[in-house]
Design an enzyme around this catalytic site. Structure first.
Site, mmCIF file in Angstrom:
data_model
loop_
_atom_site.group_PDB
_atom_site.id
_atom_site.type_symbol
_atom_site.label_atom_id
_atom_site.label_comp_id
_atom_site.label_asym_id
_atom_site.label_seq_id
_atom_site.Cartn_x
_atom_site.Cartn_y
_atom_site.Cartn_z
ATOM 1 N N ASP A 11 3.280 -7.163 -0.012
ATOM 2 C CA ASP A 11 2.859 -5.736 -0.189
ATOM 3 C C ASP A 11 1.267 -5.714 -0.219
ATOM 4 O OD1 ASP A 11 2.818 -3.003 -1.040
ATOM 5 O OD2 ASP A 11 2.498 -3.749 -3.175
ATOM 6 N N ASP A 13 -1.359 -2.810 -1.514
ATOM 7 C CA ASP A 13 -2.057 -2.470 -2.684
ATOM 8 C C ASP A 13 -1.541 -3.007 -3.722
ATOM 9 O OD1 ASP A 13 -3.412 -0.623 -0.906
ATOM 10 O OD2 ASP A 13 -1.895 1.006 -1.283
#
Length: 180
Positions: A11, A13
């Site tokens: 991922d 952020d």
């Protein structure tokens, strides 16, 4: 875990850069987490594959121009290259939260897409993220998941104490036997 997955899904952020309440909308707001970028760079510099999996509803809602978003992504890609690494692929779901599609996490679409692209089975894949939507997407795709306590990770761990949790991406990669 102490073994390398054939495909590592990451991922963005909250894992590789600081997570902001309104999302990263400008190049100035893209504040990378240097240790995470360095660790992922070192991990992929050995020839291991990593693919970025990221929801970016700000694109679908028109809160950031595609050119600006491209510059934000380029900052991350350049930082990884400066650390000697690279992303094997990038998978972005621009759908806003109110227009969910199976590609947007918690749906498994981007994970399945990445596994298909790289010829990896769910058993050969690991997803590392900071949010419950990441964990849910991993479960829906049938892949192992590791939670990092950066970004939304501390709140996610409190809500789901059953998830394997690590202080940072550096620690999660070290647990694979990778770089620390």
């Amino acid at each position: 875990m102490r073994c390398f997955p054939r495909l590592l899904l990451i991922d963005r952020d909250g894992v590789l850069n600081e997570d902001l309440p309104t999302s990263v909308r400008t190049l100035a707001e893209m504040r990378l987490i240097p240790a995470a970028v360095a660790a992922l760079g070192a991990y992929t510099a050995t020839g291991r594959r990593a693919a970025l999996i990221t929801n970016q509803g700000i694109l679908g809602r028109g809160h950031v121009a595609p050119q600006v978003f491209g510059a934000i992504q380029l900052r991350l890609i350049k930082a990884l290259a400066d650390a000697g690494g690279r992303l094997a692929s990038v998978h972005i779901a621009p759908d806003p939260r109110d227009g969910l599609t199976p590609r947007r996490k918690p749906g498994p679409g981007m994970l399945l897409e990445a596994m298909h692209q790289h010829g990896a089975s769910p058993e050969e894949t690991l997803f590392i993220g900071d949010a419950l939507t990441d964990a849910d997407a991993a479960a829906a795709a049938g892949v192992a998941f590791r939670l990092v306590l950066t970004g939304k990770g501390t709140a996610s761990a409190a809500a789901r104490p059953d998830l394997p949790a690590y202080p940072s991406l550096v620690a999660a990669l070290a647990d694979l036997g990778g770089v620390a």
